[in-house]
Design a protein around this motif. Sequence first.
Motif, PDB file in Angstrom:
ATOM      1  N   MET A 130       0.855  -1.191   0.000  1.00  9.67           N
ATOM      2  CA  MET A 130       0.000   0.000   0.000  1.00  9.67           C
ATOM      3  C   MET A 130       0.891   1.241   0.000  1.00  9.67           C
ATOM      4  SD  MET A 130      -2.743   1.115   2.973  1.00  9.67           S
ATOM      5  CE  MET A 130      -3.048   2.841   3.315  1.00  9.67           C
ATOM      6  N   LYS A 131       0.615   2.169  -0.938  1.00 12.22           N
ATOM      7  CA  LYS A 131       1.368   3.404  -1.002  1.00 12.22           C
ATOM      8  C   LYS A 131       0.430   4.503  -1.492  1.00 12.22           C
ATOM      9  CE  LYS A 131       5.774   5.331  -2.605  1.00 12.22           C
ATOM     10  NZ  LYS A 131       6.996   5.080  -3.400  1.00 12.22           N
ATOM     11  N   ILE A 132       0.275   5.568  -0.677  1.00  7.97           N
ATOM     12  CA  ILE A 132      -0.686   6.612  -1.010  1.00  7.97           C
ATOM     13  C   ILE A 132      -0.133   7.993  -0.667  1.00  7.97           C
ATOM     14  CG2 ILE A 132      -2.667   5.088  -0.601  1.00  7.97           C
ATOM     15  CD1 ILE A 132      -3.092   6.555   2.066  1.00  7.97           C
ATOM     16  N   ARG A 133      -0.769   9.011  -1.248  1.00 10.20           N
ATOM     17  CA  ARG A 133      -0.510  10.406  -0.902  1.00 10.20           C
ATOM     18  C   ARG A 133      -1.863  11.074  -0.689  1.00 10.20           C
ATOM     19  NH1 ARG A 133       0.447  15.368  -3.749  1.00 10.20           N
ATOM     20  NH2 ARG A 133       2.036  16.681  -2.726  1.00 10.20           N
ATOM     21  N   VAL A 134      -2.029  11.742   0.452  1.00 13.18           N
ATOM     22  CA  VAL A 134      -3.342  12.227   0.841  1.00 13.18           C
ATOM     23  C   VAL A 134      -3.240  13.598   1.496  1.00 13.18           C
ATOM     24  CG1 VAL A 134      -3.220  11.045   3.079  1.00 13.18           C
ATOM     25  CG2 VAL A 134      -5.456  11.588   2.105  1.00 13.18           C
ATOM     26  N   SER A 172      -0.150   2.185  -4.994  1.00 16.01           N
ATOM     27  CA  SER A 172      -0.458   0.759  -4.866  1.00 16.01           C
ATOM     28  C   SER A 172      -1.507   0.592  -3.775  1.00 16.01           C
ATOM     29  CB  SER A 172       0.796  -0.059  -4.521  1.00 16.01           C
ATOM     30  OG  SER A 172       1.364   0.383  -3.307  1.00 16.01           O
ATOM     31  N   PRO A 173      -2.579  -0.186  -4.013  1.00 17.30           N
ATOM     32  CA  PRO A 173      -3.646  -0.357  -3.037  1.00 17.30           C
ATOM     33  C   PRO A 173      -3.199  -1.264  -1.879  1.00 17.30           C
ATOM     34  CG  PRO A 173      -4.040  -1.762  -4.926  1.00 17.30           C
ATOM     35  CD  PRO A 173      -2.817  -0.947  -5.252  1.00 17.30           C
ATOM     36  N   GLY A 174      -4.037  -1.325  -0.874  1.00 14.88           N
ATOM     37  CA  GLY A 174      -3.711  -2.186   0.261  1.00 14.88           C
ATOM     38  C   GLY A 174      -4.513  -1.799   1.489  1.00 14.88           C
TER      39      GLY A 174
END
Length: 369
Positions: A1-5, A63-65
Amino acid sequence: MKIRVSKSELIRAIGIVQKAVSSRPSIPILKGILLVAKDQTLILTANDLKIGIETSIDCDIQSPGSVVVDSKLFGDVIRHIRDEYVSIEVKDLSVSIQNRDLDISLKGYSDQEFPDLPMLASNDSIGIKEDVFLDMLNQTLFAVADTEYNQIINGVLFQLDSEILTLAASDGYRFALRKQAVENMASISKRYVVPGSTLKEIKKLLGHDAERFIRISVDEHHIVFKMDNTRIISRLLEGEYIKYEAIMPSTFFTKVSVDTEGLLDALGINSVLAEKVNSSVILSVHKDHIEIRSRSEVGKISKRVPARVEGDPLTIGFNIRYLTEGIKANNEATTRISFVKGSKSPGVITSRNQYQYLLSPVLVSEIES
């Protein structure tokens, strides 16, 4: 999992779901918030097995997770970040938060042990404007009991029948009732009790928005409140609620109309004595005014308020806090109180928007002794 929020959106979402995080969970995983990243959306969920809250915000996903993080620790860390956006990466249940000169690593937990929110067996639902529902809660929720001996009165009764939604609450000494017409629910007829603790959390999320709707769905065991991107799911209380139709009087011998501000002012000055002694005041109803008075071994207070009176004169005592709360909840410039005959019968406050508040009296002899 990799995100920017967005940091501000993430803080807001954490604040919403944290209302369903127990300070003393039955299992350790319930101290956490479940984060699920998919379809350019971050879904946050908390669940203490009595109430569950789910909300979602937009985010950029590389990438989801999913992962479970400690609610308090995660919230405190995010609030201290100064950047406008937050980058979060999860590898082997290690939650990494990085921004320019910042590098934080938190322990994460598998979502396999996190309980799923219940699915409702019924699709029946109603929609009501946020500001109207907030007013209904303001006029009933304050009268909910907090007792271990009769759990059913720790909640608010919801009754749906013939396009009317009725909310009712009682602690055994008073009874608050509010009715509201709701469109497109003619086929729904239900009666259930929602925990007061759940409604207090929902009330914190509501605003006086006349355009937004809150959607309410219910089945035999659970209720769901849907507001924009947030869902709140709660267990219902079990048991038979008070039949309010049988306790609301229909015949009155004295009716009083009085300026609300003047009445609250009289109760306020009397509270100086009343709240320190027996918590009660006496109302003496005369032909053109009400006298509000209290007394104790250290003094006495009396104040007259002009009033329009129909019917018999009356002297009656009430708990001053209960009376004041009922008048404030009415939220009208004129307070209308109707009395059943005698000082041992209840008084009823009514309003034009189908609000009713029944209050049991206290014995006048006990106040004056």
